[in-house]
Design a protein around this motif. Structure first.
Motif, PDB file in Angstrom:
ATOM      1  N   SER A   1      43.553  48.114  29.095  1.00 25.22           N
ATOM      2  CA  SER A   1      44.614  47.112  29.130  1.00 25.22           C
ATOM      3  C   SER A   1      45.595  47.446  30.247  1.00 25.22           C
ATOM      4  O   SER A   1      45.497  48.475  30.909  1.00 25.22           O
ATOM      5  N   GLN A   2      46.561  46.532  30.442  1.00 20.81           N
ATOM      6  CA  GLN A   2      47.564  46.769  31.488  1.00 20.81           C
ATOM      7  C   GLN A   2      48.491  47.925  31.117  1.00 20.81           C
ATOM      8  O   GLN A   2      49.097  48.540  31.988  1.00 20.81           O
ATOM      9  N   ASP A   3      48.604  48.236  29.831  1.00 20.35           N
ATOM     10  CA  ASP A   3      49.401  49.363  29.390  1.00 20.35           C
ATOM     11  C   ASP A   3      48.497  50.583  29.291  1.00 20.35           C
ATOM     12  O   ASP A   3      47.896  50.855  28.254  1.00 20.35           O
TER      13      ASP A   3
ATOM     14  N   GLN B   1      45.595  53.625  35.637  1.00 20.68           N
ATOM     15  CA  GLN B   1      44.517  52.707  35.268  1.00 20.68           C
ATOM     16  C   GLN B   1      43.151  53.329  35.524  1.00 20.68           C
ATOM     17  O   GLN B   1      42.216  53.173  34.738  1.00 20.68           O
TER      18      GLN B   1
ATOM     19  N   GLU C   1      44.110  42.152  30.827  1.00 22.06           N
ATOM     20  CA  GLU C   1      45.049  42.174  31.961  1.00 22.06           C
ATOM     21  C   GLU C   1      45.039  43.538  32.643  1.00 22.06           C
ATOM     22  O   GLU C   1      46.090  44.090  32.966  1.00 22.06           O
ATOM     23  N   ALA C   2      43.861  44.084  32.873  1.00 20.99           N
ATOM     24  CA  ALA C   2      43.743  45.470  33.340  1.00 20.99           C
ATOM     25  C   ALA C   2      44.301  45.686  34.736  1.00 20.99           C
ATOM     26  O   ALA C   2      44.586  46.819  35.122  1.00 20.99           O
ATOM     27  N   THR C   3      44.446  44.615  35.546  1.00 22.47           N
ATOM     28  CA  THR C   3      44.947  44.792  36.915  1.00 22.47           C
ATOM     29  C   THR C   3      46.217  43.992  37.181  1.00 22.47           C
ATOM     30  O   THR C   3      46.680  43.944  38.320  1.00 22.47           O
ATOM     31  N   SER C   4      46.804  43.397  36.156  1.00 24.18           N
ATOM     32  CA  SER C   4      47.904  42.458  36.393  1.00 24.18           C
ATOM     33  C   SER C   4      49.168  43.136  36.916  1.00 24.18           C
ATOM     34  O   SER C   4      49.975  42.505  37.595  1.00 24.18           O
ATOM     35  N   ALA C   5      49.350  44.434  36.605  1.00 26.41           N
ATOM     36  CA  ALA C   5      50.583  45.104  37.006  1.00 26.41           C
ATOM     37  C   ALA C   5      50.422  45.903  38.304  1.00 26.41           C
ATOM     38  O   ALA C   5      51.312  46.660  38.684  1.00 26.41           O
TER      39      ALA C   5
ATOM     40  N   GLU D   1      44.819  47.113  43.122  1.00 30.96           N
ATOM     41  CA  GLU D   1      43.968  46.187  42.366  1.00 30.96           C
ATOM     42  C   GLU D   1      42.544  46.180  42.907  1.00 30.96           C
ATOM     43  O   GLU D   1      41.571  46.135  42.140  1.00 30.96           O
TER      44      GLU D   1
ATOM     45  N   ALA E   1      42.628  37.544  31.548  1.00 32.27           N
ATOM     46  CA  ALA E   1      43.307  37.641  32.847  1.00 32.27           C
ATOM     47  C   ALA E   1      44.112  36.380  33.101  1.00 32.27           C
ATOM     48  O   ALA E   1      43.677  35.264  32.765  1.00 32.27           O
TER      49      ALA E   1
END
Length: 631
Positions: free
Chosen positions: A436-438, A499, A518-522, A528, A548
């Protein structure tokens, strides 16, 4: 009548408190303390020796005064002196031994309670943790468990040392003169009712202290985790004011609780003063008349002086117990709370190979709010299925359902054709890897954050996953390589590096189903690109579900599922969805500014999945938009 009723209420409340106290003590004994019973017995023996020494010392007052001081018997001086020295030496040795043993017992049992409580809390579902913030739970695990140590130490010491001291000393006093003893205890009956009232007061205040302490811990947790937005929004003064208000309330409640806890030994002191005054008038006349000796009076006086000190401590135990019981009650509440998610009564083996994932007419409510509204979808085995939609559409909730962080109120969720409720939770979650993004990292070495306690990982296998996740790209730049401490929540690494560590962890797990939220959203564009390459390698040969907002990351998905307001409103490949000219097409044209449908067109497309009332409202808004001048 009113007074009698109040006395009855007080007596009933006292009976309830006693029954509750017995229940708490039995819970502590059966659950944690009984395994140390032999050490405890040895400690109690040494406590008994320590406590009885006071009685022996008071008994020695009579020969010391009558034979040595009054009669001048020099031959008695040596044996009296040696006897008194032996009493103090025995008391010292017994005190050291029992304290060491008791500390060992109390620390081990407190550690057991903390570990058991943590296990129970981790077994709870997501709904539980939404209503019990981290600060509250930290307060329970740390501060409230510490109160158990106080109870064990105080109660066991009181039973093993102070109670025996009191019995022996009262025996010495009775041996000197039973009438003097009764006179000295004349104030005892006066203590009973006030003590009961004070105990109830202390218990109530102590509960308030525990709750306020938990709120303070929650506030601190929020402040430290949100320090960046606090600084950016200049909220330091506001947060400080909120914390100060809570602290002031806590201080006031603590002081009131301390007053109540100190009142019980204070009442005992008053009773002791009345008793000595009565003995002085009653016994003084007998000594003057020659009916009693000075040595007898000193033995009695010393015994009673020593007796009131353990009596004071035993009285203080009552107040201490009320304080600690409030914490123990909270701990029991958490330990007795049953998770709402139940394990399968007769779990079946997990599916083999690469399974598909399917939801059938799934409806989910959080309280009154309906989150999912009859969702039906399927992610084919070994292929990538993307889930897109606006925030709040229910995308992440699907992942929670698949991994049984929550169960639906209606419908079925299946992995490899097996309903997830028929699998054991451990087997089910063993099928999934989640990125996840976190990116959750622990304050340990980078190596430990990848292997997570596994001891069966070879160096070759570890290097393989580190290379595949592009962790090796930055590994040489770290001061200690794989043994570098990543810091709290991975603070010593950048977002992209964190990540990649999580992806390496997922690669090492090697599960058949991959969930990407949302693994790359941040991440920035450069990070990315690297992380997306690692994710593509991770997804190969697995059933992959991707959430995503950036549609560029899902264009190549085998299937795209579009969600809106808890429903699946469209699905297909990228080209098919663009051709449908629905919500997905609107989102795509909006993100990439392709000159596609206008806002009015996208609004009209959204009405396809809306209920009639909402559709009429959107149509009305669409007509208004059409009348606005084109800019």
């Amino acid at each position: 009548m009113t007074q009698t009723s109040a006395e009855n209420d007080t007596a009933q409340a006292a009976a309830r408190d006693k029954a509750q106290a017995r229940g708490l003590v039995l819970w502590l004994w059966r659950g944690y303390l009984h395994k140390h019973v032999w050490l405890l017995l040895v400690a109690l023996v040494f406590m008994a020796i320590e406590g009885s020494m006071l009685g022996a010392l008071s008994y020695m007052m009579q020969p010391m005064f009558d034979q040595v001081f009054m009669q001048g018997d020099g031959s008695a001086l040596a044996w009296v002196g040696m006897a008194i020295f032996s009493i103090f030496a025995g008391r010292a040795i017994a005190s050291v031994v029992q304290k060491v043993l008791l500390t060992r017992i109390s620390q081990h049992t407190a550690a057991d309670v903390r570990t058991t409580l943590l296990d129970r809390l981790m077994a709870q579902d997501v709904a539980f943790h939404k209503t019990h913030p981290p600060g509250y739970l930290i307060q329970r695990v740390q501060t409230d468990v510490a109160s158990i140590n106080q109870v064990w130490s105080a109660i066991i010491t009181g039973a093993g040392r102070d109670a025996i001291s009191l019995v022996v000393l009262m025996g010495v006093a009775l041996n000197v003169d039973w009438r003097w003893t009764l006179v000295a205890c004349i104030g005892l009956p006066v203590l009973v009712l006030p003590s009961l009232v004070v105990q109830r007061f202390v218990r109530r205040r102590s509960r308030e202290v525990r709750d306020l302490g938990a709120r303070l811990a929650t506030r601190l947790d929020e402040v430290f985790h949100g320090i960046v937005p606090i600084k950016l929004n200049r909220l330091e003064s506001y947060q400080s004011s909120q914390f100060r208000n809570l602290t002031n309330r806590l201080v006031g409640t603590e002081v009131r609780a301390a007053i109540g806890a100190a009142a019980i030994p204070g009442l005992i002191d008053i009773m002791a003063g009345l008793g000595f005054l009565a003995v002085l008038f009653y016994g003084g006349g007998e000594i003057i008349a020659g009916e009693k000796t000075v040595g007898q009076f000193m033995a009695f006086f010393t015994a009673m002086i020593f007796a009131f000190e353990p009596l004071r401590r035993l009285g203080a135990i009552s107040g201490l117990w009320q304080v600690a019981a409030a914490g123990i009650e909270r701990i029991r509440e958490l330990m007795d709370a049953e998770p709402t998610l139940r394990e399968a009564a007769a779990p079946v083996p997990p599916p083999s190979g690469t399974p598909d994932v399917a939801l059938s007419d799934v409806r989910l409510f959080y309280g009154e709010a309906e989150i999912l509204r009859g969702v039906t979808m399927r992610a084919e085995a070994g292929k990538t299925t993307a889930i897109v939609g606006a925030s709040g559409a229910g995308k992440s909730t699907l992942f929670n359902l698949l991994t049984r962080l929550v169960d639906p109120q209606h419908g079925h969720v299946a992995v490899g054709g097996v309903d997830v409720t028929r699998l054991s939770v451990a087997d089910l979650r063993g099928l999934f890897s989640v990125v996840s993004q976190d990116a959750l990292l622990f304050d340990e070495t980078l190596r430990e954050n990848v292997v997570l306690g596994r001891t069966d990982v070879s160096d070759a296998r570890l290097k393989e996953v580190l290379d595949a996740a592009h962790v090796s790209d930055f590994l040489e730049k770290l001061p200690d390589g794989l043994d570098t401490e990543v810091g709290p929540r991975g603070s010593n690494l950048s977002g992209g590096q964190r990540q990649r560590v999580v992806i390496a962890r997922a690669l090492l797990r090697d599960t058949p189903v991959l969930l990407l939220d949302e693994a790359t959203s941040a991440l920035d564009a450069q990070s990315e690109t690297v992380v997306q390459a690692a994710l593509d390698r991770l997804a190969a040969g697995r059933t992959t579900l991707v959430i995503a907002h950036r549609l560029s990351t899902v264009r190549e998905a085998d299937r795209i599922v579009v969600m809106d307001k808890g429903r699946v409103v469209d699905e297909g490949t990228h080209d098919e969805l663009i051709a449908h000219d629905g919500i997905y097409a609107g989102l795509y044209h909006l993100q990439f500014n392709t000159g596609g449908p206008t806002a009015e067109d996208r609004l009209a497309a959204q009405t396809v999945a809306d209920p009639p009332r909402t559709r009429r409202r959107r149509t009305f808004v669409g007509r208004l938009l059409s009348r606005l001048p084109r800019l």
